[in-house]
Design a protein around this motif. Structure first.
Motif, mmCIF file in Angstrom:
data_model
loop_
_atom_site.group_PDB
_atom_site.id
_atom_site.type_symbol
_atom_site.label_atom_id
_atom_site.label_comp_id
_atom_site.label_asym_id
_atom_site.label_seq_id
_atom_site.Cartn_x
_atom_site.Cartn_y
_atom_site.Cartn_z
ATOM 1 N N ILE A 126 35.363 69.974 -7.401
ATOM 2 C CA ILE A 126 34.104 70.633 -7.735
ATOM 3 C C ILE A 126 33.126 70.490 -6.576
ATOM 4 C CG2 ILE A 126 34.340 70.324 -10.231
ATOM 5 C CD1 ILE A 126 32.479 67.959 -10.024
ATOM 6 N N PRO A 127 32.243 71.464 -6.423
ATOM 7 C CA PRO A 127 31.264 71.363 -5.335
ATOM 8 C C PRO A 127 30.132 70.404 -5.721
ATOM 9 C CG PRO A 127 30.949 73.393 -6.544
ATOM 10 C CD PRO A 127 32.165 72.727 -7.131
ATOM 11 N N ARG A 128 29.670 69.660 -4.747
ATOM 12 C CA ARG A 128 28.494 68.802 -4.934
ATOM 13 C C ARG A 128 27.486 69.232 -3.880
ATOM 14 N NH1 ARG A 128 29.268 63.413 -2.959
ATOM 15 N NH2 ARG A 128 27.756 63.879 -1.385
ATOM 16 N N THR A 129 26.342 69.669 -4.340
ATOM 17 C CA THR A 129 25.311 70.165 -3.436
ATOM 18 C C THR A 129 24.208 69.137 -3.314
ATOM 19 O OG1 THR A 129 25.797 72.415 -4.149
ATOM 20 C CG2 THR A 129 23.715 72.069 -3.013
ATOM 21 N N ASP A 130 23.869 68.796 -2.070
ATOM 22 C CA ASP A 130 22.765 67.881 -1.783
ATOM 23 C C ASP A 130 21.668 68.676 -1.073
ATOM 24 O OD1 ASP A 130 24.074 65.581 -2.789
ATOM 25 O OD2 ASP A 130 25.191 65.399 -0.908
ATOM 26 N N THR A 131 20.430 68.495 -1.522
ATOM 27 C CA THR A 131 19.298 69.179 -0.916
ATOM 28 C C THR A 131 18.301 68.141 -0.410
ATOM 29 O OG1 THR A 131 19.589 71.009 -2.455
ATOM 30 C CG2 THR A 131 17.481 70.875 -1.314
ATOM 31 N N HIS A 132 17.890 68.297 0.849
ATOM 32 C CA HIS A 132 16.897 67.420 1.463
ATOM 33 C C HIS A 132 15.734 68.288 1.962
ATOM 34 C CE1 HIS A 132 19.719 64.079 1.460
ATOM 35 N NE2 HIS A 132 20.627 64.904 1.931
ATOM 36 N N TYR A 133 14.546 67.729 1.866
ATOM 37 C CA TYR A 133 13.352 68.443 2.329
ATOM 38 C C TYR A 133 12.764 67.664 3.498
ATOM 39 C CZ TYR A 133 13.835 70.642 -2.202
ATOM 40 O OH TYR A 133 14.324 71.312 -3.283
ATOM 41 N N VAL A 134 12.507 68.371 4.586
ATOM 42 C CA VAL A 134 11.899 67.775 5.771
ATOM 43 C C VAL A 134 10.535 68.435 5.964
ATOM 44 C CG1 VAL A 134 12.106 67.394 8.247
ATOM 45 C CG2 VAL A 134 14.156 67.360 6.798
ATOM 46 N N THR A 135 9.507 67.603 5.932
ATOM 47 C CA THR A 135 8.155 68.117 6.104
ATOM 48 C C THR A 135 7.647 67.695 7.481
ATOM 49 O OG1 THR A 135 7.765 67.914 3.745
ATOM 50 C CG2 THR A 135 5.828 68.140 5.140
ATOM 51 N N THR A 136 7.143 68.663 8.206
ATOM 52 C CA THR A 136 6.611 68.381 9.550
ATOM 53 C C THR A 136 5.201 68.950 9.671
ATOM 54 O OG1 THR A 136 7.613 70.396 10.402
ATOM 55 C CG2 THR A 136 8.865 68.380 10.680
ATOM 56 N N ASN A 137 4.424 68.300 10.514
ATOM 57 C CA ASN A 137 3.085 68.806 10.837
ATOM 58 C C ASN A 137 3.142 69.373 12.246
ATOM 59 O OD1 ASN A 137 1.747 68.108 8.456
ATOM 60 N ND2 ASN A 137 1.699 65.969 9.113
ATOM 61 N N ILE A 138 2.701 70.600 12.379
ATOM 62 C CA ILE A 138 2.718 71.258 13.683
ATOM 63 C C ILE A 138 1.270 71.468 14.130
ATOM 64 C CG2 ILE A 138 3.410 73.338 14.918
ATOM 65 C CD1 ILE A 138 5.615 73.698 12.843
ATOM 66 N N ARG A 139 1.011 71.108 15.403
ATOM 67 C CA ARG A 139 -0.333 71.327 15.962
ATOM 68 C C ARG A 139 -0.353 72.702 16.615
ATOM 69 N NH1 ARG A 139 -4.561 67.695 17.677
ATOM 70 N NH2 ARG A 139 -3.249 66.101 16.787
ATOM 71 N N ASN A 140 -1.253 73.519 16.162
ATOM 72 C CA ASN A 140 -1.405 74.879 16.679
ATOM 73 C C ASN A 140 -2.189 74.834 18.000
ATOM 74 O OD1 ASN A 140 -0.093 75.946 14.447
ATOM 75 N ND2 ASN A 140 -1.989 75.995 13.261
ATOM 76 N N PRO A 141 -2.103 75.908 18.815
ATOM 77 C CA PRO A 141 -2.841 75.945 20.082
ATOM 78 C C PRO A 141 -4.354 75.818 19.913
ATOM 79 C CG PRO A 141 -1.207 77.703 20.003
ATOM 80 C CD PRO A 141 -1.213 77.032 18.674
ATOM 81 N N ASP A 142 -4.874 76.209 18.769
ATOM 82 C CA ASP A 142 -6.321 76.114 18.572
ATOM 83 C C ASP A 142 -6.748 74.738 18.077
ATOM 84 O OD1 ASP A 142 -5.400 76.097 15.976
ATOM 85 O OD2 ASP A 142 -6.594 77.821 15.328
ATOM 86 N N GLY A 143 -5.777 73.809 17.922
ATOM 87 C CA GLY A 143 -6.094 72.452 17.508
ATOM 88 C C GLY A 143 -5.909 72.201 16.033
ATOM 89 N N SER A 144 -5.713 73.237 15.262
ATOM 90 C CA SER A 144 -5.492 73.026 13.825
ATOM 91 C C SER A 144 -4.039 72.583 13.592
ATOM 92 C CB SER A 144 -5.803 74.305 13.066
ATOM 93 O OG SER A 144 -4.893 75.308 13.414
ATOM 94 N N ARG A 145 -3.839 72.068 12.395
ATOM 95 C CA ARG A 145 -2.482 71.625 12.044
ATOM 96 C C ARG A 145 -1.939 72.504 10.914
ATOM 97 N NH1 ARG A 145 -1.839 65.228 12.365
ATOM 98 N NH2 ARG A 145 -2.590 65.023 14.474
ATOM 99 N N THR A 146 -0.642 72.725 11.004
ATOM 100 C CA THR A 146 0.051 73.469 9.963
ATOM 101 C C THR A 146 1.189 72.598 9.448
ATOM 102 O OG1 THR A 146 -0.428 75.529 11.109
ATOM 103 C CG2 THR A 146 1.290 75.592 9.420
ATOM 104 N N ARG A 147 1.235 72.530 8.138
ATOM 105 C CA ARG A 147 2.314 71.745 7.529
ATOM 106 C C ARG A 147 3.478 72.700 7.219
ATOM 107 N NH1 ARG A 147 1.297 67.484 2.841
ATOM 108 N NH2 ARG A 147 2.178 65.973 4.241
ATOM 109 N N SER A 148 4.682 72.287 7.622
ATOM 110 C CA SER A 148 5.867 73.112 7.412
ATOM 111 C C SER A 148 6.928 72.273 6.688
ATOM 112 C CB SER A 148 6.411 73.583 8.763
ATOM 113 O OG SER A 148 7.655 74.204 8.579
#
Length: 184
Positions: A126-148
């Motif tokens: 039987i298939p076993r599916t594993d899901t992982h979530y990776v959250t990163t913060n990216i600094r934009n050129p204007d200095g703001s941050r975006t969470r991905s």
């Protein structure tokens, strides 16, 4: 893919080349008859529908006109539903063995005895599916941050054992071997 692994060793494997007629054979005499040629006719008389007493009468009647060579008796165990193929499966081995011991008349029976329940292990991939979530913060050129957030899903196959209960039909096979032609 599923594979069947029995816990209880109830099923005989006829595909292994084992001839149960030969394995359970009990001779009545030390004197051996010569094998029959490949073109010799062997009368295989199916007595499966006869009651025990009628079968015994048929064997005694055959003993009056032919030389009794011996007999075979063994049990056959089949998963429910496979019983209809038993005669087709066992008759070629019966005829081949009768030919080797020189029997030209065989009275045989394959009779249903009862049904038993058995536990078996069955494997399932039987298939076993594993899901992982990776959250990163990216600094934009204007200095703001975006969470991905990135989702990583992997699928692996694993084998699991499942216990199940099955019905096993039991049969008894027996044969009496005779030689009509030749010395008595």
């Amino acid at each position: 893919m599923k594979r069947l692994i029995p816990i209880v060793a109830l099923l005989f494997l006829t595909a292994c080349g084992v001839n149960e007629w030969e394995m359970s054979y009990q001779t009545l005499s030390e004197q051996r008859m010569p094998s029959l040629p490949a073109d010799a006719i062997i009368d295989l008389v199916d007595c499966s529908t006869f009651a025990d007493t009628l079968y015994i009468e048929k064997v005694r009647a055959a003993e009056e006109t032919a030389r009794s060579l011996g007999s075979s008796r063994f049990e056959i165990n089949r998963a429910r539903g496979d019983g209809s193929k038993i005669q087709a499966e066992y008759l070629p081995n019966l005829e081949a063995f009768a030919r080797t011991i020189g029997a030209d008349l065989v009275l045989f029976r394959i009779v249903y005895v009862d049904t038993q329940r058995a536990r078996e292990l069955e494997t399932w991939d039987i298939p076993r599916t594993d899901t992982h979530y990776v959250t990163t913060n990216i600094r934009n050129p204007d200095g703001s941050r975006t969470r991905s957030t990135t989702t990583i899903t992997t699928t692996n196959w694993e084998t699991r054992l499942i216990t199940r209960t099955v019905n096993i039909d039991r049969f008894t096979a027996s044969a009496a071997y005779f030689r009509r032609n030749g010395p008595r």
